[in-house]
Design a protein around this motif. Structure first.
Motif, mmCIF file in Angstrom:
data_model
loop_
_atom_site.group_PDB
_atom_site.id
_atom_site.type_symbol
_atom_site.label_atom_id
_atom_site.label_comp_id
_atom_site.label_asym_id
_atom_site.label_seq_id
_atom_site.Cartn_x
_atom_site.Cartn_y
_atom_site.Cartn_z
ATOM 1 N N ARG A 1 0.006 7.164 -6.609
ATOM 2 C CA ARG A 1 -0.161 6.916 -5.164
ATOM 3 C C ARG A 1 0.029 5.419 -4.944
ATOM 4 N NH1 ARG A 1 -1.005 12.330 -3.510
ATOM 5 N NH2 ARG A 1 -2.152 13.326 -5.196
ATOM 6 N N VAL A 2 1.044 5.042 -4.184
ATOM 7 C CA VAL A 2 1.383 3.636 -3.992
ATOM 8 C C VAL A 2 0.759 3.128 -2.698
ATOM 9 C CG1 VAL A 2 3.278 1.971 -3.775
ATOM 10 C CG2 VAL A 2 3.534 3.981 -5.267
ATOM 11 N N VAL A 3 0.125 1.947 -2.813
ATOM 12 C CA VAL A 3 -0.569 1.328 -1.687
ATOM 13 C C VAL A 3 0.053 -0.038 -1.413
ATOM 14 C CG1 VAL A 3 -2.805 0.521 -0.826
ATOM 15 C CG2 VAL A 3 -2.713 2.423 -2.464
ATOM 16 N N ASP A 4 0.357 -0.318 -0.165
ATOM 17 C CA ASP A 4 0.837 -1.643 0.233
ATOM 18 C C ASP A 4 0.200 -1.985 1.574
ATOM 19 O OD1 ASP A 4 2.158 -3.987 0.837
ATOM 20 O OD2 ASP A 4 4.145 -3.216 0.380
ATOM 21 N N ASP A 5 -0.541 -3.066 1.631
ATOM 22 C CA ASP A 5 -1.297 -3.417 2.834
ATOM 23 C C ASP A 5 -0.423 -3.648 4.050
ATOM 24 O OD1 ASP A 5 -0.297 -5.825 1.759
ATOM 25 O OD2 ASP A 5 -1.986 -6.994 2.543
ATOM 26 N N ASP A 6 0.786 -4.182 3.862
ATOM 27 C CA ASP A 6 1.643 -4.488 5.009
ATOM 28 C C ASP A 6 3.052 -3.906 4.910
ATOM 29 O OD1 ASP A 6 2.772 -6.075 3.057
ATOM 30 O OD2 ASP A 6 2.243 -7.978 4.014
ATOM 31 N N GLY A 7 3.334 -3.141 3.870
ATOM 32 C CA GLY A 7 4.639 -2.511 3.715
ATOM 33 C C GLY A 7 5.748 -3.455 3.286
ATOM 34 N N ALA A 8 5.416 -4.712 2.992
ATOM 35 C CA ALA A 8 6.457 -5.689 2.658
ATOM 36 C C ALA A 8 6.817 -5.703 1.176
ATOM 37 C CB ALA A 8 6.008 -7.085 3.092
ATOM 38 N N GLN A 9 5.858 -5.465 0.292
ATOM 39 C CA GLN A 9 6.117 -5.582 -1.141
ATOM 40 C C GLN A 9 6.626 -4.283 -1.769
ATOM 41 O OE1 GLN A 9 3.250 -6.752 0.337
ATOM 42 N NE2 GLN A 9 4.060 -8.828 0.357
ATOM 43 N N CYS A 10 6.128 -3.175 -1.318
ATOM 44 C CA CYS A 10 6.524 -1.868 -1.863
ATOM 45 C C CYS A 10 7.005 -1.001 -0.706
ATOM 46 C CB CYS A 10 5.352 -1.209 -2.589
ATOM 47 S SG CYS A 10 4.763 -2.140 -4.012
ATOM 48 N N ALA A 11 8.232 -1.209 -0.325
ATOM 49 C CA ALA A 11 8.800 -0.501 0.827
ATOM 50 C C ALA A 11 8.627 1.007 0.667
ATOM 51 C CB ALA A 11 10.266 -0.848 0.982
ATOM 52 N N GLY A 12 8.187 1.645 1.708
ATOM 53 C CA GLY A 12 8.018 3.093 1.688
ATOM 54 C C GLY A 12 6.701 3.569 1.117
ATOM 55 N N ALA A 13 5.804 2.643 0.755
ATOM 56 C CA ALA A 13 4.498 3.053 0.234
ATOM 57 C C ALA A 13 3.784 3.887 1.290
ATOM 58 C CB ALA A 13 3.657 1.830 -0.125
ATOM 59 N N PRO A 14 3.284 5.067 0.906
ATOM 60 C CA PRO A 14 2.678 5.955 1.904
ATOM 61 C C PRO A 14 1.258 5.561 2.335
ATOM 62 C CG PRO A 14 2.704 7.004 -0.246
ATOM 63 C CD PRO A 14 3.429 5.701 -0.391
ATOM 64 N N PHE A 15 0.653 4.586 1.654
ATOM 65 C CA PHE A 15 -0.732 4.221 1.984
ATOM 66 C C PHE A 15 -0.837 2.723 2.224
ATOM 67 C CE2 PHE A 15 -0.848 7.881 -0.887
ATOM 68 C CZ PHE A 15 -1.519 8.801 -0.082
ATOM 69 N N THR A 16 -1.682 2.334 3.192
ATOM 70 C CA THR A 16 -1.935 0.921 3.458
ATOM 71 C C THR A 16 -3.321 0.491 2.978
ATOM 72 O OG1 THR A 16 -2.719 1.412 5.687
ATOM 73 C CG2 THR A 16 -0.379 0.830 5.446
ATOM 74 N N THR A 17 -4.149 1.447 2.546
ATOM 75 C CA THR A 17 -5.463 1.111 2.000
ATOM 76 C C THR A 17 -5.686 1.854 0.681
ATOM 77 O OG1 THR A 17 -6.693 2.888 3.102
ATOM 78 C CG2 THR A 17 -6.448 0.804 4.316
ATOM 79 N N ILE A 18 -6.472 1.235 -0.184
ATOM 80 C CA ILE A 18 -6.839 1.875 -1.445
ATOM 81 C C ILE A 18 -7.690 3.105 -1.152
ATOM 82 C CG2 ILE A 18 -8.060 1.543 -3.631
ATOM 83 C CD1 ILE A 18 -7.361 -1.519 -3.273
ATOM 84 N N THR A 19 -8.552 3.003 -0.158
ATOM 85 C CA THR A 19 -9.427 4.122 0.224
ATOM 86 C C THR A 19 -8.616 5.356 0.614
ATOM 87 O OG1 THR A 19 -11.170 2.597 0.913
ATOM 88 C CG2 THR A 19 -11.263 4.829 1.803
ATOM 89 N N ALA A 20 -7.561 5.177 1.374
ATOM 90 C CA ALA A 20 -6.727 6.314 1.779
ATOM 91 C C ALA A 20 -6.021 6.938 0.581
ATOM 92 C CB ALA A 20 -5.711 5.878 2.832
ATOM 93 N N ALA A 21 -5.550 6.115 -0.338
ATOM 94 C CA ALA A 21 -4.894 6.643 -1.541
ATOM 95 C C ALA A 21 -5.893 7.423 -2.396
ATOM 96 C CB ALA A 21 -4.269 5.515 -2.342
ATOM 97 N N LEU A 22 -7.118 6.919 -2.515
ATOM 98 C CA LEU A 22 -8.149 7.637 -3.269
ATOM 99 C C LEU A 22 -8.485 8.974 -2.617
ATOM 100 C CD1 LEU A 22 -10.483 4.686 -4.237
ATOM 101 C CD2 LEU A 22 -9.336 6.231 -5.836
ATOM 102 N N ALA A 23 -8.520 9.001 -1.302
ATOM 103 C CA ALA A 23 -8.811 10.263 -0.603
ATOM 104 C C ALA A 23 -7.738 11.311 -0.888
ATOM 105 C CB ALA A 23 -8.932 10.019 0.903
ATOM 106 N N ALA A 24 -6.504 10.875 -1.045
ATOM 107 C CA ALA A 24 -5.399 11.807 -1.308
ATOM 108 C C ALA A 24 -5.266 12.154 -2.793
ATOM 109 C CB ALA A 24 -4.087 11.202 -0.813
#
Length: 191
Positions: free
Chosen positions: A26-49
């Motif tokens: 599960r890829v997390v990127d706070d602003d979408g700039a470093q990992c284009a297309g990352a489906p999560f912007t928070t670690i919490t959301a990625a953990l929930a999924a």
């Protein structure tokens, strides 16, 4: 192949698949700039999924100020670049990570307290009514936990086999507090 063997084989594989086939990254990127297309912007959301066991939460460079991040699943939380991946603790009584699961690895990031007047916080807190097993902290910087009873790592439950490797504690009031039994606590440095 006779029908009995075919059904037995299919049923056997069906029971094995959940343990092996569904681990995901599960890829997390706070602003979408470093990992284009990352489906999560928070670690919490990625953990929930995340699945209950086996997933990796890949945290891209950025700053994550989410309050307490509860880790209740057996996962790997891995920063892409330790020196550019920050988990900021910005409130009293908050923790960077509140670990409540076995087999959790936290690696390659900086956990830091940011802001004045923050008390009773910790970089990582281990807490569960029973015990935790086989957790790892690797290549992490835990810094600036200064207010009140702030700690880098706070162990509030029985922890079996906690390994802390190549981790730097810097400018903390207390680097860690162990109020419960920690069996198999291993500290390792690089090299």
């Amino acid at each position: 192949m006779n029908a009995f063997i075919r059904v037995t084989l299919v049923l056997g594989l069906t029971f094995l698949l959940p343990a092996f086939a569904f681990a995901a990254t599960r890829v997390v990127d706070d602003d979408g700039a470093q990992c284009a297309g990352a489906p999560f912007t928070t670690i919490t959301a990625a953990l929930a999924a995340a699945n209950a066991t086996g997933d990796t939460i890949q945290v891209c460079d950025g700053t994550y100020a989410e309050g307490t991040i509860f880790v209740t699943k057996e996962v790997v939380i891995d920063g892409v670049n330790r020196d550019a991946t920050f988990v900021n603790v910005v409130a009293s009584g908050a923790y960077g990570f509140h670990v409540q699961a076995d087999n959790v690895t936290i690696s390659d990031l900086v956990i830091q307290q940011v802001g004045a007047g923050i008390t009773s916080s910790a970089g990582i807190r281990y807490d569960l009514p029973t015990s935790l097993d086989n957790d790892v902290v690797s290549n992490v910087i835990i810094r600036d936990f200064l207010g009140g009873s702030a700690r880098g790592i706070n162990i509030e439950t029985t922890v079996n086999d906690l390994t802390i490797t190549n981790t730097t504690f810097s400018n903390n009031l207390y680097n860690w507090q162990q109020s419960q039994l920690a069996q198999g606590l291993t500290l390792k440095s690089a090299g």
